[in-house]
Write an enzyme that holds these catalytic residues in place. Structure first.
Site, short mmCIF file in Angstrom:
data_model
loop_
_atom_site.label_atom_id
_atom_site.label_comp_id
_atom_site.label_asym_id
_atom_site.label_seq_id
_atom_site.Cartn_x
_atom_site.Cartn_y
_atom_site.Cartn_z
N SER A 42 0.43 -1.41 -0.26
CA SER A 42 -0.15 -0.45 -0.11
C SER A 42 0.87 1.07 -0.31
CB SER A 42 -1.07 0.52 1.50
OG SER A 42 -0.47 0.03 2.57
N GLN A 75 -4.56 -5.99 2.94
CA GLN A 75 -4.93 -6.24 4.68
C GLN A 75 -6.12 -6.18 5.57
OE1 GLN A 75 -1.26 -8.32 5.33
NE2 GLN A 75 -0.84 -7.88 3.69
N VAL A 110 14.24 -8.56 -2.02
CA VAL A 110 15.85 -7.84 -1.71
C VAL A 110 16.50 -8.51 -1.07
CG1 VAL A 110 16.81 -5.29 -1.55
CG2 VAL A 110 14.75 -5.65 -3.41
N CYS A 193 -1.59 -2.39 12.08
CA CYS A 193 -2.95 -2.43 12.61
C CYS A 193 -3.29 -2.75 14.01
CB CYS A 193 -3.86 -3.37 11.46
SG CYS A 193 -6.05 -2.32 11.44
N ASP A 328 5.30 0.71 6.85
CA ASP A 328 5.63 -0.24 8.11
C ASP A 328 7.09 -0.24 8.93
OD1 ASP A 328 2.79 -0.51 8.08
OD2 ASP A 328 2.51 -2.61 7.58
N LYS A 336 1.06 1.77 12.85
CA LYS A 336 1.59 1.47 11.47
C LYS A 336 0.49 0.50 10.42
CE LYS A 336 6.19 -0.44 13.02
NZ LYS A 336 6.85 0.75 12.24
N THR A 337 -0.65 1.87 9.46
CA THR A 337 -1.82 1.63 9.07
C THR A 337 -1.43 1.02 7.41
OG1 THR A 337 -2.71 3.08 9.61
CG2 THR A 337 -3.15 1.86 11.35
N ALA A 338 -2.56 0.84 6.36
CA ALA A 338 -3.07 1.76 5.65
C ALA A 338 -3.47 3.01 5.38
CB ALA A 338 -3.55 0.61 4.17
N ALA A 339 -4.17 3.73 6.27
CA ALA A 339 -4.26 4.54 6.28
C ALA A 339 -3.10 5.87 6.80
CB ALA A 339 -5.41 4.88 7.53
N CYS A 373 -7.80 3.99 13.25
CA CYS A 373 -7.57 2.55 12.93
C CYS A 373 -8.98 2.17 13.55
CB CYS A 373 -6.56 2.08 13.92
SG CYS A 373 -6.56 0.01 14.51
#
Length: 445
Positions: A42, A75, A110, A193, A328, A336-339, A373
């Site tokens: 994301s 996720q 990587v 999350c 993240d 640590k969130t997608a937002a 969240c």
């Protein structure tokens, strides 16, 4: 987030497969790109998409996205999947469909970055040279750090919404549950999350009530943290929710071992007095400890805790000025969130383009620690936590108290935000609600 999910085979279109093969062939030894993005999750895909639209990259293939995954997952939807409210298929799209047209894609993990020589090394021996680098590989799920967990995950009543291989098992086990001890865990490490470990506990408790087995079921939430949630405004409400639903909360209780054959979970107390407790379970939902991918520390781009060492406002590396990091795996001190990744991606892309163009006249964009969240407490009920991880203060988008359970917040999270993610964030078009908050909640502090 390339190290936060398990790889699974995927049948992709012939055109996508051809493109992927061509991309891997093109990214041969010593291939050089203006920009290399590590991670197609994301955070990374949003930056790549936004930068790719700049006139500087039009008509060129001067961006490379490195990610070994064939699928891209949204996720945050996995809590719904684990509760049987959504399907796993609703959370995924082929990675090949999301890579910007101005970018190549190398489907390899990587292994190391050589920041002194501007080189990324990959598992197949490929060396990629870059002028600028964005590090967004996501977070590592350390299931292996809990003895016995890997051996029993997906069986013996043990599941995790954090694993693509077991999230559907959560729904299966909850539907088949006949009563007993249902145990839910959260580790003491930073995790993505941070509300998800308890969200599934509330949804499971609701399932047990609906199935008529609540009276013969004990629901327990063990967290290695010292608070049920980091921000007091939301923590106070979650404490009330847990109490009203009969969910017993044990803080500073960290999962140390799983004995699947005996259906036992061993918890270590992180309180000063210490000690261990063995808990019998009939269902166990595990949130594993998490850490930054090892190559970050091995590459010399990490801080003391192993996260990519960047300025918390600009997301630019504190030592190597041509490296940026977000998401993240970064050291940005917020949840640590997608937002959070959405908000960070706009700042990172702006500052990256400013650096590439040597634009000293334009002020740097700054990230204020915004994150969100959505705390699901039941079907049709949700506490929408929005705050700055830097200040700990709420940053709410709507003109009502978002700490209260809300049907509006639930359907926003279950139906609207996923569409916004696929149509906006992964295309570099959505950088969070900051721009609209002055209209939707003008009196918010």
């Amino acid at each position: 987030m390339i190290l936060s999910r398990t790889r699974t085979p995927l049948a992709i279109s012939a055109a996508a497969a051809k493109r992927c093969l061509a991309t891997v062939a093109a990214a041969g030894p010593s291939k050089q790109y203006k920009l290399v993005v590590i991670g197609g999750g994301s955070a990374g895909i949003a930056v790549a998409a936004k930068v790719a639209r700049d006139p500087l990259f039009q008509g060129k293939k001067d961006i490379l996205v490195i990610d070994p995954s064939a699928k891209h997952y949204y996720q945050p939807l996995w809590t719904f999947v684990g509760a049987g409210l959504k399907t796993l298929a609703e959370s995924e799209k082929p990675m090949a469909d999301l890579i910007p047209q101005q970018a190549d894609w190398l489907q390899q993990p990587v292994t190391k970055v050589d920041p002194a020589n501007n080189i990324v090394l990959n598992a197949n021996g490929t060396e990629i040279k870059y002028d600028y680098l964005v590090v967004a590989p996501g977070i590592r799920l350390d299931f292996d750090k809990i003895p016995g967990l890997n051996e029993t995950l997906g069986q013996n009543g043990v599941a995790s919404n954090y694993s693509v291989n077991s999230v559907e098992k959560t729904a299966e086990f909850l539907a088949a549950f006949k009563g007993g001890n249902a145990v839910f865990t959260q580790p003491a490490t930073p995790i993505k999350c941070a509300g998800a470990p308890q969200k599934i506990a509330y949804l499971a408790e609701e399932i047990f009530r609906n199935n008529g087995i609540r009276e013969k079921t004990n629901v327990t939430f063990h967290s290695g943290m010292g608070k049920i949630f980091a921000i007091d405004k939301y923590a106070n409400e979650l404490t009330k929710v847990a109490a009203s639903r009969g969910v017993k909360v044990n803080l500073l209780s960290n999962l140390a071992e799983v004995r699947g054959d005996k259906r036992e979970a061993v918890f270590k107390s992180l309180a000063p007095e210490g000690g261990e407790t063995v808990v019998k379970y009939d269902f166990l939902h595990v949130t594993p400890p998490m850490s930054a991918p090892p190559f970050i520390r091995e590459s010399g781009i990490a801080n003391a805790d192993g996260w990519v060492d960047v300025d918390k406002e600009t997301t630019q590396h504190n030592k190597f000025s041509n490296i940026f990091a977000l998401g993240d795996a970064s050291a940005l001190p917020t949840s640590k969130t997608a937002a959070a990744a959405a908000a960070q991606s706009g700042v990172t892309a702006d500052n990256l383009l400013r650096a590439i163009k040597a634009d000293s006249a334009t002020a740097s964009s700054t990230y204020n620690g915004y994150t969100s969240c959505p705390l699901i407490t039941g079907k049709g009920k949700l506490i929408l936590a929005e705050f700055s991880g830097y200040t700990g203060q709420p940053m709410e988008t709507f003109p009502f108290n978002q700490a209260h359970e809300s049907a509006f917040s639930y359907y926003l999270t279950s139906d609207v935000i996923p569409s916004l993610y696929w149509q906006g964030q992964v295309k570099g078009l959505w950088n969070g609600p900051t721009a609209i908050r002055k209209f939707t909640n003008p009196f918010s502090s």
